[in-house]
Design a protein around this motif. Structure first.
Motif, PDB file in Angstrom:
ATOM      1  N   ALA A 155      -1.596  -5.492  -5.666  1.00 36.03           N
ATOM      2  CA  ALA A 155      -1.372  -4.077  -5.942  1.00 36.03           C
ATOM      3  C   ALA A 155      -2.457  -3.278  -5.249  1.00 36.03           C
ATOM      4  O   ALA A 155      -3.581  -3.749  -5.099  1.00 36.03           O
ATOM      5  CB  ALA A 155      -1.408  -3.805  -7.445  1.00 36.03           C
ATOM      6  N   ASP A 156      -2.117  -2.059  -4.839  1.00 35.15           N
ATOM      7  CA  ASP A 156      -3.154  -1.214  -4.254  1.00 35.15           C
ATOM      8  C   ASP A 156      -4.018  -0.621  -5.371  1.00 35.15           C
ATOM      9  O   ASP A 156      -3.769  -0.841  -6.571  1.00 35.15           O
ATOM     10  CB  ASP A 156      -2.576  -0.155  -3.314  1.00 35.15           C
ATOM     11  CG  ASP A 156      -1.759   0.940  -4.000  1.00 35.15           C
ATOM     12  OD1 ASP A 156      -2.034   1.280  -5.166  1.00 35.15           O
ATOM     13  OD2 ASP A 156      -0.829   1.475  -3.356  1.00 35.15           O
ATOM     14  N   HIS A 157      -5.038   0.139  -4.976  1.00 30.81           N
ATOM     15  CA  HIS A 157      -6.037   0.591  -5.937  1.00 30.81           C
ATOM     16  C   HIS A 157      -5.429   1.443  -7.047  1.00 30.81           C
ATOM     17  O   HIS A 157      -5.777   1.276  -8.221  1.00 30.81           O
ATOM     18  CB  HIS A 157      -7.113   1.387  -5.190  1.00 30.81           C
ATOM     19  CG  HIS A 157      -8.364   1.600  -5.983  1.00 30.81           C
ATOM     20  ND1 HIS A 157      -9.302   0.611  -6.195  1.00 30.81           N
ATOM     21  CD2 HIS A 157      -8.844   2.709  -6.624  1.00 30.81           C
ATOM     22  CE1 HIS A 157     -10.307   1.092  -6.917  1.00 30.81           C
ATOM     23  NE2 HIS A 157     -10.042   2.364  -7.190  1.00 30.81           N
ATOM     24  N   TRP A 158      -4.522   2.343  -6.689  1.00 33.63           N
ATOM     25  CA  TRP A 158      -3.918   3.192  -7.704  1.00 33.63           C
ATOM     26  C   TRP A 158      -2.901   2.438  -8.548  1.00 33.63           C
ATOM     27  O   TRP A 158      -2.798   2.672  -9.750  1.00 33.63           O
ATOM     28  CB  TRP A 158      -3.247   4.400  -7.049  1.00 33.63           C
ATOM     29  CG  TRP A 158      -4.211   5.405  -6.503  1.00 33.63           C
ATOM     30  CD1 TRP A 158      -5.576   5.370  -6.550  1.00 33.63           C
ATOM     31  CD2 TRP A 158      -3.878   6.611  -5.807  1.00 33.63           C
ATOM     32  NE1 TRP A 158      -6.114   6.467  -5.925  1.00 33.63           N
ATOM     33  CE2 TRP A 158      -5.096   7.249  -5.464  1.00 33.63           C
ATOM     34  CE3 TRP A 158      -2.677   7.210  -5.440  1.00 33.63           C
ATOM     35  CZ2 TRP A 158      -5.132   8.461  -4.767  1.00 33.63           C
ATOM     36  CZ3 TRP A 158      -2.708   8.414  -4.746  1.00 33.63           C
ATOM     37  CH2 TRP A 158      -3.926   9.037  -4.423  1.00 33.63           C
ATOM     38  N   ASP A 188      -7.988  -2.680  -0.888  1.00 33.70           N
ATOM     39  CA  ASP A 188      -6.897  -2.129  -1.693  1.00 33.70           C
ATOM     40  C   ASP A 188      -6.641  -0.661  -1.412  1.00 33.70           C
ATOM     41  O   ASP A 188      -5.965   0.013  -2.175  1.00 33.70           O
ATOM     42  CB  ASP A 188      -7.170  -2.344  -3.184  1.00 33.70           C
ATOM     43  CG  ASP A 188      -8.352  -1.528  -3.698  1.00 33.70           C
ATOM     44  OD1 ASP A 188      -8.999  -0.825  -2.898  1.00 33.70           O
ATOM     45  OD2 ASP A 188      -8.631  -1.593  -4.907  1.00 33.70           O
ATOM     46  N   SER A 189      -7.204  -0.153  -0.334  1.00 28.31           N
ATOM     47  CA  SER A 189      -7.139   1.233   0.147  1.00 28.31           C
ATOM     48  C   SER A 189      -8.363   2.038  -0.267  1.00 28.31           C
ATOM     49  O   SER A 189      -8.597   3.120   0.275  1.00 28.31           O
ATOM     50  CB  SER A 189      -5.876   1.992  -0.300  1.00 28.31           C
ATOM     51  OG  SER A 189      -5.987   2.440  -1.634  1.00 28.31           O
ATOM     52  N   GLN A 190      -9.166   1.506  -1.208  1.00 29.92           N
ATOM     53  CA  GLN A 190     -10.361   2.211  -1.644  1.00 29.92           C
ATOM     54  C   GLN A 190     -11.601   1.320  -1.656  1.00 29.92           C
ATOM     55  O   GLN A 190     -12.716   1.795  -1.430  1.00 29.92           O
ATOM     56  CB  GLN A 190     -10.165   2.791  -3.054  1.00 29.92           C
ATOM     57  CG  GLN A 190      -8.990   3.741  -3.191  1.00 29.92           C
ATOM     58  CD  GLN A 190      -9.127   4.988  -2.343  1.00 29.92           C
ATOM     59  OE1 GLN A 190     -10.086   5.741  -2.485  1.00 29.92           O
ATOM     60  NE2 GLN A 190      -8.167   5.211  -1.446  1.00 29.92           N
ATOM     61  N   VAL A 236       3.560   8.175  -3.393  1.00 31.29           N
ATOM     62  CA  VAL A 236       2.913   7.040  -4.081  1.00 31.29           C
ATOM     63  C   VAL A 236       3.974   5.953  -4.198  1.00 31.29           C
ATOM     64  O   VAL A 236       4.443   5.602  -5.273  1.00 31.29           O
ATOM     65  CB  VAL A 236       2.345   7.470  -5.445  1.00 31.29           C
ATOM     66  CG1 VAL A 236       1.416   6.397  -6.001  1.00 31.29           C
ATOM     67  CG2 VAL A 236       1.570   8.771  -5.306  1.00 31.29           C
ATOM     68  N   THR A 237       4.351   5.402  -3.060  1.00 29.40           N
ATOM     69  CA  THR A 237       5.580   4.631  -2.916  1.00 29.40           C
ATOM     70  C   THR A 237       5.481   3.192  -3.401  1.00 29.40           C
ATOM     71  O   THR A 237       6.500   2.516  -3.523  1.00 29.40           O
ATOM     72  CB  THR A 237       6.005   4.626  -1.436  1.00 29.40           C
ATOM     73  OG1 THR A 237       4.881   4.213  -0.634  1.00 29.40           O
ATOM     74  CG2 THR A 237       6.425   6.016  -0.998  1.00 29.40           C
ATOM     75  N   GLN A 238       4.263   2.719  -3.671  1.00 31.84           N
ATOM     76  CA  GLN A 238       4.081   1.341  -4.143  1.00 31.84           C
ATOM     77  C   GLN A 238       3.271   1.344  -5.445  1.00 31.84           C
ATOM     78  O   GLN A 238       2.389   0.544  -5.645  1.00 31.84           O
ATOM     79  CB  GLN A 238       3.376   0.498  -3.074  1.00 31.84           C
ATOM     80  CG  GLN A 238       4.153   0.337  -1.787  1.00 31.84           C
ATOM     81  CD  GLN A 238       5.451  -0.418  -1.988  1.00 31.84           C
ATOM     82  OE1 GLN A 238       5.521  -1.361  -2.787  1.00 31.84           O
ATOM     83  NE2 GLN A 238       6.490  -0.035  -1.274  1.00 31.84           N
ATOM     84  N   ASN A 239       3.629   2.271  -6.331  1.00 36.04           N
ATOM     85  CA  ASN A 239       2.857   2.458  -7.559  1.00 36.04           C
ATOM     86  C   ASN A 239       3.329   1.595  -8.713  1.00 36.04           C
ATOM     87  O   ASN A 239       2.657   1.501  -9.741  1.00 36.04           O
ATOM     88  CB  ASN A 239       2.896   3.945  -7.961  1.00 36.04           C
ATOM     89  CG  ASN A 239       1.839   4.322  -8.968  1.00 36.04           C
ATOM     90  OD1 ASN A 239       2.143   4.839 -10.042  1.00 36.04           O
ATOM     91  ND2 ASN A 239       0.577   4.070  -8.644  1.00 36.04           N
ATOM     92  N   ILE A 272       0.849  -1.189   0.000  1.00 43.72           N
ATOM     93  CA  ILE A 272       0.000   0.000   0.000  1.00 43.72           C
ATOM     94  C   ILE A 272       0.889   1.246   0.000  1.00 43.72           C
ATOM     95  O   ILE A 272       1.757   1.391   0.861  1.00 43.72           O
ATOM     96  CB  ILE A 272      -0.917   0.032   1.241  1.00 43.72           C
ATOM     97  CG1 ILE A 272      -1.798  -1.226   1.304  1.00 43.72           C
ATOM     98  CG2 ILE A 272      -1.768   1.302   1.257  1.00 43.72           C
ATOM     99  CD1 ILE A 272      -2.862  -1.310   0.252  1.00 43.72           C
ATOM    100  N   SER A 273       0.689   2.144  -0.949  1.00 41.90           N
ATOM    101  CA  SER A 273       1.458   3.387  -0.976  1.00 41.90           C
ATOM    102  C   SER A 273       1.229   4.181   0.297  1.00 41.90           C
ATOM    103  O   SER A 273       0.135   4.160   0.886  1.00 41.90           O
ATOM    104  CB  SER A 273       1.057   4.230  -2.186  1.00 41.90           C
ATOM    105  OG  SER A 273       1.682   3.766  -3.359  1.00 41.90           O
ATOM    106  N   SER A 274       2.257   4.922   0.708  1.00 43.16           N
ATOM    107  CA  SER A 274       2.188   5.628   1.991  1.00 43.16           C
ATOM    108  C   SER A 274       1.014   6.598   2.050  1.00 43.16           C
ATOM    109  O   SER A 274       0.367   6.726   3.096  1.00 43.16           O
ATOM    110  CB  SER A 274       3.501   6.367   2.252  1.00 43.16           C
ATOM    111  OG  SER A 274       3.768   7.303   1.212  1.00 43.16           O
TER     112      SER A 274
END
Length: 384
Positions: free
Chosen positions: A336-339, A315-317, A357-360, A296-298
């Motif tokens: 992967a997270d949502h973005w 996924d954060s969203q 957006v550290t895990q993009n 998850i991005s920070s």
């Protein structure tokens, strides 16, 4: 999409002067400020109440959401792994297959059948319907379009189907209908694959229900991190917060009918699903984002923690089960997270990527190719 610094060099190869660099940096910061403002949609967060786990029966947790869902993860994994190994190493953000997909519960064994990696014979065409606000930040994002380039190498195609980023799903369903009807009708099996990312999935589902004339032109519908069941984050949000996206640099979007946030509320989506059975003459597929917590991005950790008070498998969203179309084929859980699944912020805004957006990073080109290869095979065996 190759990673690049959008302010380090112009297309003519001339290094920009300091004032140009400063202006570009200011635009990037302004865009990010609007992005942060939009995250008011997720409000404050607290730590998860329930620990994250993948040790769960993936098709039995929420029977109402997973009614009639077929588990086709095994074959999709085989195809995606083959694409990653054959083509992914030459593409940006390569990831080994075991890192790209999350194993949830007991995944069926693979078929062992060979994977066709040559030219497509059906020439499927992916039309991606984006999520909330995309037309507002599209100029700022400045995505280089290498997913489409990758698809065309193998006889597929893809494009973004434009909808109003701040309008309701009902409004956007009409835009989808109009776009599909302007395309030449197929002279054989349908080639068009409607892929709904985030709110785009809800927009597509409303379109295939409300406008039966498009169904014969659609080979399949795919929910990709789709807000099929909505997002609890929308319960605490107001439309004016989404309208902050209109302040992105270069944005020309309008408020539309002002119904985007309302369309994302779980009560809205559940009421719509209860009143609108999905037509049986369309094939549905679900690709779910189910990231490990460290993916998850920070900047998204706050919304991830907030949703984790309901279910940490989000996924954060969007929570994982709200991404599944009832009666669909579940093809995979993506790590992967949502973005990260669909919005390549770090590729065009590397400073923002490194700080926020550290895990993009994600191999989106290989993933999209694998989706179309899987669909081509699955549709041929089903006679669709």
């Amino acid at each position: 999409m190759s990673a690049s610094n959008p302010v380090s060099e112009r297309e003519d190869g001339v290094t920009p002067r300091p004032v140009e660099h400063a202006r570009a940096s200011a635009n990037a910061r302004a865009g990010f400020a609007a992005l942060v403002s939009c995250l008011a949609l997720v409000a404050c967060a607290t730590k998860p109440l329930v620990p994250y786990t993948t040790d769960t029966p993936p098709l039995m947790l929420v029977p109402a959401s997973y009614a009639g869902v077929q588990d086709k993860r095994a074959r999709f994994r085989e195809i995606y792994c083959a694409v990653l190994e054959a083509h992914g190493r030459a593409l940006p953000d390569y990831s080994p297959c075991e890192s790209a997909l999350t194993r949830v519960g007991t995944e069926p064994a693979g078929t062992g059948a060979p994977v066709a990696l040559g030219q497509s014979t059906r020439h499927l065409m992916a039309a991606v319907v984006p999520g909330i606000g995309y037309d507002c930040f599209k100029p700022w994002l400045n995505a280089p379009g290498t997913v489409t380039k990758q698809l065309r190498q193998y006889g597929y195609d893809g494009f973004m189907l434009d909808v109003d980023g701040l309008s309701s799903s009902a409004h956007n369903a009409r835009q989808i209908r109009d776009a599909v009807m302007t395309m030449p009708p197929p002279d054989g099996p349908a080639r068009l694959v409607l892929i709904g990312y985030s709110k785009g999935a809800a927009d597509i589902l409303e379109a295939v229900v409300a406008y039966p004339e498009i169904r014969s032109r659609v080979a399949a519908v795919v929910s990709a991190a789709g807000a099929v069941g909505g997002s609890p984050l929308a319960n605490d949000a107001q439309q004016y917060q989404a309208d902050l996206l209109r302040h992105f640099p270069g944005a020309t979007c309008t408020s539309g009918d002002g119904g985007a946030v309302q369309s994302l509320r779980p009560a809205t989506r559940q009421a719509w699903m209860a009143q609108n059975p999905l037509p049986g003459d369309v094939r549905y597929y679900s690709l779910v984002t189910f990231p490990e917590p460290q993916r998850i991005s920070s900047i998204l950790e706050s919304s991830y923690d907030k949703l984790s008070r309901i279910d940490p498998r989000n996924d954060s969203q969007v929570i994982f089960y709200d991404q599944v179309v009832p009666g669909s084929a579940l093809i995979g859980y993506v790590n992967a997270d949502h973005w990260a699944l669909a919005v390549p912020i770090a590729r065009t805004h590397d400073m923002i990527g490194s700080l926020f957006v550290t895990q993009n990073a994600y191999p989106r080109e290989a993933l999209t190719e694998a989706i179309l290869r899987f669909l081509e095979e699955d549709l041929s065996t089903s006679g669709k």
